[in-house]
Design a protein around this motif. Sequence first.
Motif, mmCIF file in Angstrom:
data_model
loop_
_atom_site.group_PDB
_atom_site.id
_atom_site.type_symbol
_atom_site.label_atom_id
_atom_site.label_comp_id
_atom_site.label_asym_id
_atom_site.label_seq_id
_atom_site.Cartn_x
_atom_site.Cartn_y
_atom_site.Cartn_z
ATOM 1 N N THR A 182 0.830 -1.192 0.000
ATOM 2 C CA THR A 182 0.000 0.000 0.000
ATOM 3 C C THR A 182 0.865 1.243 0.000
ATOM 4 N N THR A 183 0.318 2.326 -0.537
ATOM 5 C CA THR A 183 1.048 3.579 -0.567
ATOM 6 C C THR A 183 1.018 4.261 0.793
ATOM 7 N N ALA A 195 5.186 -2.729 2.612
ATOM 8 C CA ALA A 195 4.790 -4.106 2.324
ATOM 9 C C ALA A 195 4.672 -4.869 3.630
ATOM 10 N N GLN A 196 3.542 -5.561 3.818
ATOM 11 C CA GLN A 196 3.310 -6.378 5.001
ATOM 12 C C GLN A 196 3.043 -7.814 4.586
ATOM 13 N N ASP A 197 3.469 -8.744 5.419
ATOM 14 C CA ASP A 197 3.141 -10.134 5.144
ATOM 15 C C ASP A 197 1.694 -10.403 5.522
ATOM 16 N N ALA A 198 1.245 -11.661 5.330
ATOM 17 C CA ALA A 198 -0.156 -11.996 5.559
ATOM 18 C C ALA A 198 -0.581 -11.791 7.006
ATOM 19 N N ALA A 201 2.909 -8.058 9.523
ATOM 20 C CA ALA A 201 4.259 -7.592 9.854
ATOM 21 C C ALA A 201 4.888 -6.897 8.645
ATOM 22 N N VAL A 202 5.565 -5.777 8.897
ATOM 23 C CA VAL A 202 6.224 -5.035 7.821
ATOM 24 C C VAL A 202 7.455 -5.798 7.357
ATOM 25 N N ILE A 203 7.553 -6.022 6.042
ATOM 26 C CA ILE A 203 8.703 -6.740 5.496
ATOM 27 C C ILE A 203 9.570 -5.844 4.611
ATOM 28 N N ALA A 204 9.020 -4.721 4.161
ATOM 29 C CA ALA A 204 9.801 -3.766 3.368
ATOM 30 C C ALA A 204 9.042 -2.449 3.327
ATOM 31 N N GLY A 236 9.489 -9.826 -4.373
ATOM 32 C CA GLY A 236 9.799 -10.836 -3.371
ATOM 33 C C GLY A 236 10.373 -10.300 -2.080
ATOM 34 N N GLY A 237 9.855 -9.187 -1.586
ATOM 35 C CA GLY A 237 10.322 -8.624 -0.325
ATOM 36 C C GLY A 237 11.348 -7.540 -0.475
#
Length: 403
Positions: A182-183, A195-198, A201-204, A236-237
């Motif tokens: 999301t922006t 970027a969050q995983d399912a 959690a923030v991954i990037a 990919g993250g």
Amino acid sequence: MRTPPLRRAGITALTIGAVVTLAACSSDAGTGSAAPATPDSPSASPGPRVAVGYEGGVVVLDGDTLEPVAEFDSEEFIRLNPAGDDRHVMVTMSEGFQVLDAAAGTAEEPELTDLVFEADKPGHVVRHAGKTILYADGTSDTTIFDTADLAASEGLPDVETIEGVEAHHGVSIVLEDGTFLTTVGNADGRSGITAQDAGGAVIAETDQCPGVHGEGTAKDEVVVFGCENGALIYDGGEIVKLDSPDQPYGRIGNAFTTDTSPIVLTDYNNDPDAEGYLLDAVTLVDTHARTLEVVEMPEGAEYTFRDLARGPGDLGYILASDGSIHVLDPISGEFVDEFPVIQAWEGPAEWQDPHPAILVSGDIAYVTEPAANAVHAVNLTTGEIVATGKLEVTPNELAVAAG
């Protein structure tokens, strides 16, 4: 950088009262249903449908003949987007995203339903990996549902809501593994993506994308976002920033992709002080090579954000102000063909004003010609105009339900 918390709604959304009436059948308020189809009427023939928005209404055309099959009253200005299931269209109006059942692929009659996904300042609609993602600019909330559930549900389908942090004009997407992109921004501007995983959690994340706008998903589910000085690639993250050759301003705002090509076609503007909305260059973002190339349009050929598409052979198709569709090979970066379709046209005074647009479904491009109150179907493998629909209204927004 704060990130939005994850909230799973899991509750069927409520509908709101109908806000439209059927223009073609009655001046009285109604359900928004078209007149029943007869065996000889265009709507009795299953196939694609084309929804055309105009000032105060929307007309549904048979996708093969471009004959009207239904017409509905609506608000003065609406936006149209495919819902992702090849049958329904999302009508963006003041209350949210209203569901238009175009009945594509069936012999049923279209219906502008009273189902609305409520949203404060409804914005982008994204379709990916079996999900439809709706973004509300007024809250930055993201509404997500299984696309197939739109036709299967009695009312609106169950939704998942991811709450926004600070309201801005943004966009979100959910990838196949549940990753949520999301922006990020606020009332003063937009700066990047998270970027969050399912599990939430923030991954990037990055704040190096001023004016972030739009998104597109290319081959291998690599996502591209536009910036005022380049583009972001999420893979990919990992987030990679590509700079435009023009600095500090080389704006990308909209991305056009296919799931079989690693190259993304985008609009491009290197003049922040330019008057009007016509642009004279595009970019090709190679998500594998991680390069960004600016390609100048042919002389006398300009376009707006409504005039780019991808089609057969993963080629780029650009409807230009000279009235032709210019065909761009994204691998070579060369224009390889040109199909005259409509009369030459000038850019709009405001982006909301009617001006030519192109959308592609399979081998067919649907092209609006507001000056002639017409819609054309063009076979992109031959360049031939295979159908023309004459309207009693001036076409503006366009969406295709493939059936």
